[in-house]
Write an enzyme that holds these catalytic residues in place. Structure first.
Site, PDB file in Angstrom:
ATOM      1  N   LYS A 143       3.532 -31.511  -8.660  1.00 13.27           N
ATOM      2  CA  LYS A 143       4.876 -32.074  -8.842  1.00 13.27           C
ATOM      3  C   LYS A 143       5.776 -31.090  -9.603  1.00 13.27           C
ATOM      4  O   LYS A 143       6.993 -31.088  -9.408  1.00 13.27           O
ATOM      5  CB  LYS A 143       4.785 -33.436  -9.532  1.00 13.27           C
ATOM      6  CG  LYS A 143       4.113 -34.487  -8.636  1.00 13.27           C
ATOM      7  CD  LYS A 143       5.008 -34.862  -7.461  1.00 13.27           C
ATOM      8  CE  LYS A 143       4.335 -35.017  -6.153  1.00 13.27           C
ATOM      9  NZ  LYS A 143       5.243 -35.389  -5.044  1.00 13.27           N
TER      10      LYS A 143
ATOM     11  N   ASP B 206       0.104 -33.472  10.141  1.00 14.35           N
ATOM     12  CA  ASP B 206      -0.701 -33.694   8.945  1.00 14.35           C
ATOM     13  C   ASP B 206      -0.368 -32.573   7.956  1.00 14.35           C
ATOM     14  O   ASP B 206      -0.711 -31.409   8.203  1.00 14.35           O
ATOM     15  CB  ASP B 206      -2.194 -33.671   9.332  1.00 14.35           C
ATOM     16  CG  ASP B 206      -3.097 -33.943   8.144  1.00 14.35           C
ATOM     17  OD1 ASP B 206      -2.581 -34.042   7.006  1.00 14.35           O
ATOM     18  OD2 ASP B 206      -4.322 -34.052   8.350  1.00 14.35           O
TER      19      ASP B 206
ATOM     20  N   SER C  12       9.520 -35.020  -6.558  1.00 15.35           N
ATOM     21  CA  SER C  12       8.587 -34.663  -7.621  1.00 15.35           C
ATOM     22  C   SER C  12       8.151 -35.944  -8.329  1.00 15.35           C
ATOM     23  O   SER C  12       8.042 -37.011  -7.701  1.00 15.35           O
ATOM     24  CB  SER C  12       9.271 -33.686  -8.577  1.00 15.35           C
ATOM     25  OG  SER C  12       8.462 -33.409  -9.692  1.00 15.35           O
TER      26      SER C  12
ATOM     27  N   TYR D  94      -2.295 -32.960 -10.004  1.00 15.53           N
ATOM     28  CA  TYR D  94      -1.136 -33.690  -9.430  1.00 15.53           C
ATOM     29  C   TYR D  94       0.128 -33.233 -10.169  1.00 15.53           C
ATOM     30  O   TYR D  94       1.159 -32.951  -9.545  1.00 15.53           O
ATOM     31  CB  TYR D  94      -1.337 -35.198  -9.584  1.00 15.53           C
ATOM     32  CG  TYR D  94      -0.161 -36.038  -9.079  1.00 15.53           C
ATOM     33  CD1 TYR D  94       0.192 -36.048  -7.733  1.00 15.53           C
ATOM     34  CD2 TYR D  94       0.595 -36.815  -9.960  1.00 15.53           C
ATOM     35  CE1 TYR D  94       1.270 -36.829  -7.276  1.00 15.53           C
ATOM     36  CE2 TYR D  94       1.668 -37.588  -9.513  1.00 15.53           C
ATOM     37  CZ  TYR D  94       1.997 -37.590  -8.166  1.00 15.53           C
ATOM     38  OH  TYR D  94       3.060 -38.339  -7.716  1.00 15.53           O
TER      39      TYR D  94
HETATM   40  N1  NAP Z   1       4.925 -44.516  -6.539  1.00 13.82           N
HETATM   41  C1  NAP Z   1       5.266 -43.919  -7.659  1.00 13.82           C
HETATM   42  O1  NAP Z   1       5.229 -44.518  -8.741  1.00 13.82           O
HETATM   43  C2  NAP Z   1       5.724 -42.479  -7.639  1.00 13.82           C
HETATM   44  C3  NAP Z   1       6.117 -41.912  -8.855  1.00 13.82           C
HETATM   45  C4  NAP Z   1       6.548 -40.605  -8.856  1.00 13.82           C
HETATM   46  C5  NAP Z   1       6.568 -39.878  -7.695  1.00 13.82           C
HETATM   47  N2  NAP Z   1       6.160 -40.435  -6.519  1.00 13.82           N
HETATM   48  C6  NAP Z   1       6.191 -39.604  -5.309  1.00 13.82           C
HETATM   49  O2  NAP Z   1       6.850 -40.318  -4.289  1.00 13.82           O
HETATM   50  C7  NAP Z   1       6.389 -39.881  -3.012  1.00 13.82           C
HETATM   51  C8  NAP Z   1       6.094 -41.086  -2.132  1.00 13.82           C
HETATM   52  O3  NAP Z   1       4.991 -41.771  -2.683  1.00 13.82           O
HETATM   53  P1  NAP Z   1       4.761 -43.333  -2.549  1.00 13.82           P
HETATM   54  O4  NAP Z   1       4.699 -43.855  -3.915  1.00 13.82           O
HETATM   55  O5  NAP Z   1       5.679 -43.938  -1.575  1.00 13.82           O
HETATM   56  O6  NAP Z   1       3.261 -43.331  -1.997  1.00 13.82           O
HETATM   57  P2  NAP Z   1       2.613 -43.877  -0.646  1.00 13.82           P
HETATM   58  O7  NAP Z   1       2.990 -45.295  -0.422  1.00 13.82           O
HETATM   59  O8  NAP Z   1       1.173 -43.533  -0.747  1.00 13.82           O
HETATM   60  O9  NAP Z   1       3.317 -42.992   0.457  1.00 13.82           O
HETATM   61  C9  NAP Z   1       2.973 -41.634   0.620  1.00 13.82           C
HETATM   62  C10 NAP Z   1       3.287 -41.212   2.025  1.00 13.82           C
HETATM   63  O10 NAP Z   1       2.842 -39.850   2.189  1.00 13.82           O
HETATM   64  C11 NAP Z   1       2.115 -39.775   3.405  1.00 13.82           C
HETATM   65  N3  NAP Z   1       1.122 -38.713   3.418  1.00 13.82           N
HETATM   66  C12 NAP Z   1       0.098 -38.539   2.557  1.00 13.82           C
HETATM   67  N4  NAP Z   1      -0.643 -37.492   2.948  1.00 13.82           N
HETATM   68  C13 NAP Z   1      -0.065 -36.999   4.067  1.00 13.82           C
HETATM   69  C14 NAP Z   1      -0.385 -35.942   4.945  1.00 13.82           C
HETATM   70  N5  NAP Z   1      -1.462 -35.182   4.769  1.00 13.82           N
HETATM   71  N6  NAP Z   1       0.433 -35.721   5.999  1.00 13.82           N
HETATM   72  C15 NAP Z   1       1.509 -36.493   6.227  1.00 13.82           C
HETATM   73  N7  NAP Z   1       1.846 -37.525   5.441  1.00 13.82           N
HETATM   74  C16 NAP Z   1       1.059 -37.775   4.373  1.00 13.82           C
HETATM   75  C17 NAP Z   1       1.421 -41.125   3.496  1.00 13.82           C
HETATM   76  O11 NAP Z   1       0.947 -41.329   4.807  1.00 13.82           O
HETATM   77  P3  NAP Z   1      -0.344 -42.273   5.070  1.00 13.82           P
HETATM   78  O12 NAP Z   1       0.180 -43.645   4.945  1.00 13.82           O
HETATM   79  O13 NAP Z   1      -0.800 -41.882   6.431  1.00 13.82           O
HETATM   80  O14 NAP Z   1      -1.336 -41.946   4.000  1.00 13.82           O
HETATM   81  C18 NAP Z   1       2.558 -42.037   3.081  1.00 13.82           C
HETATM   82  O15 NAP Z   1       3.416 -42.284   4.169  1.00 13.82           O
HETATM   83  C19 NAP Z   1       5.194 -38.982  -3.288  1.00 13.82           C
HETATM   84  O16 NAP Z   1       5.590 -37.631  -3.156  1.00 13.82           O
HETATM   85  C20 NAP Z   1       4.834 -39.276  -4.733  1.00 13.82           C
HETATM   86  O17 NAP Z   1       4.239 -38.178  -5.372  1.00 13.82           O
HETATM   87  C21 NAP Z   1       5.748 -41.724  -6.469  1.00 13.82           C
END
Ligand code: NAP
Length: 337
Positions: A219, A98, A181, A215
């Site tokens: 980032k 975690d 990021s 946030y």
């Molecule tokens: N989606 C976008 O538009 C976007 C844009 C810019 C940047 N990002 C970045 O891309 C990355 C991936 O995001 P995503 O969009 O794929 O979101 P997501 O679907 O919510 O995936 C996030 C992942 O992080 C894991 N996580 C969260 N808290 C955690 C913890 N305490 N320990 C271990 N794992 C943890 C989650 O696990 P659980 O499933 O157990 O919660 C999930 O597997 C992030 O860093 C985000 O900031 C995303």
């Protein structure tokens, strides 16, 4: 910080790039361009969900061995089962930790290092965005600072020796660390993106804009880490870069309530794309032969090209703010080494 402040900290070039993320050019570095990855090993945090899931799928599709890190064993197992249906012979392993509880990271890293002798890439992809005001990690950090920065920094520290050793043995510039990021770094506070006087955003009025600014800070710190890790490990041979994967439909907004007007504004300014497209951005950062250690700190934007970091954030990372951050992070993780 609020909307008016975001207008103050972002320059015209930042707005131009930010608005361009809504309709990026078609990806040019895709699966057919990736090398065969037999014998290569990758660690993807958050590899069971969202963008991380798509990245893992593409790596498995190229025969890599992938370790996915997650905090929820049942959820991880479900992802493993799904991957194995598509790739029955997949070399896929899990790590339970975690990132919001520093005490869980050492046991997970020790276990990993006992079982694994290779590491060609670490993708610090896991993250949280705009949780409810007041959300904290186990050790009391603001949840985004703790999960997106302090936890990954500790994890990385345990993996430094292995990844540097592998970089010396593998073809030059092929071993990578990606600190995921976001374009949201543009929403971090001015003068470098880090609000030193209130890192945990405890003094700011609770609400969505404060959470979004925090946030943004987390980032911005991911960008700092891509630059600082390279600076602190000179001649490591590892390429350390960062990215904004894209505006994507994932579980990231699970706790974000922007209201009806916010939804309309987001749909216009920042429409969401399918998650698999974000994997092209992350895998450009991890696999593109165009990147070398000369590109340490490069910020990759959708769906795979080098973009522009907000200038004060870049300057902060390369200057005194960067040194201050590294010292602060080292102090935070010291009890958990
Ligand atoms: N989606 C976008 O538009 C976007 C844009 C810019 C940047 N990002 C970045 O891309 C990355 C991936 O995001 P995503 O969009 O794929 O979101 P997501 O679907 O919510 O995936 C996030 C992942 O992080 C894991 N996580 C969260 N808290 C955690 C913890 N305490 N320990 C271990 N794992 C943890 C989650 O696990 P659980 O499933 O157990 O919660 C999930 O597997 C992030 O860093 C985000 O900031 C995303």
């Amino acid at each position: 910080m609020g909307f008016a402040d975001w207008f103050k900290v972002m320059g015209l070039a930042d707005w131009y790039q930010f608005l361009g993320h809504s309709r990026p050019f078609a990806p040019t570095f895709v699966d057919k361009d990736y090398p065969d990855l037999t014998g290569k090993v990758y660690l993807v945090t958050g590899g069971g969900t969202g963008i991380g899931y798509e990245v893992t799928k593409k790596l498995l599709g190229k025969n890599a061995k992938v370790w996915i890190l997650g905090r929820n064993p049942a959820k991880l197992q479900k992802s493993v089962d799904t991957f194995k249906e598509e790739f029955p012979g997949a070399k896929l392993e899990t790590i339970v930790a975690d990132l919001a509880d520093l005490a869980t990271i050492k046991p997970a890293a020790v276990e990993f290092l006992k079982k694994e002798t290779k590491l060609n890439g670490i993708i610090h992809n896991a993250g949280v965005m705009t949780p409810p005001s007041g959300s904290k990690t186990k050790q009391g950090y603001e949840l985004q600072l703790g999960t997106n920065n302090v936890g990954p920094f500790l994890l990385q520290t345990f993996l430094d020796d292995l990844i540097i050793a592998i970089a010396k043995a593998e073809p030059p510039n092929t071993v990578r660390i990606l600190w995921v990021s976001s374009s949201a770094h543009l929403m971090s506070c001015g003068n470098g993106g880090i609000q030193w006087e209130d890192l945990n955003y405890e003094k700011a009025a609770p609400g969505l804009t404060t959470q979004a600014t925090a946030y943004g800070q987390s980032k911005a710190i991911d960008i700092y880490l891509s630059i600082l890790w390279a600076k602190k490990h000179p001649n490591s041979g590892v390429v350390s870069v960062t990215c904004h994967p894209g505006n994507l439909k994932t579980e990231l907004m699970r706790t974000t309530d922007v209201g009806r007007i916010g939804e309309i504004a987001l749909a216009i300014l920042s429409p969401l794309h399918p998650a698999y497209l974000g994997a092209f951005t992350e895998l450009f950062a991890v696999l593109s032969p165009t990147l070398t250690t000369a590109d340490d700190g490069a910020y990759i934007i959708p769906w795979g090209k080098v973009g522009r970091i907000r200038q004060d954030v870049k300057d902060g990372a390369e200057g005194e703010n960067g040194e201050k951050l590294w010292t602060w992070l080292e102090k935070q993780i010291a009890p958990y080494l």
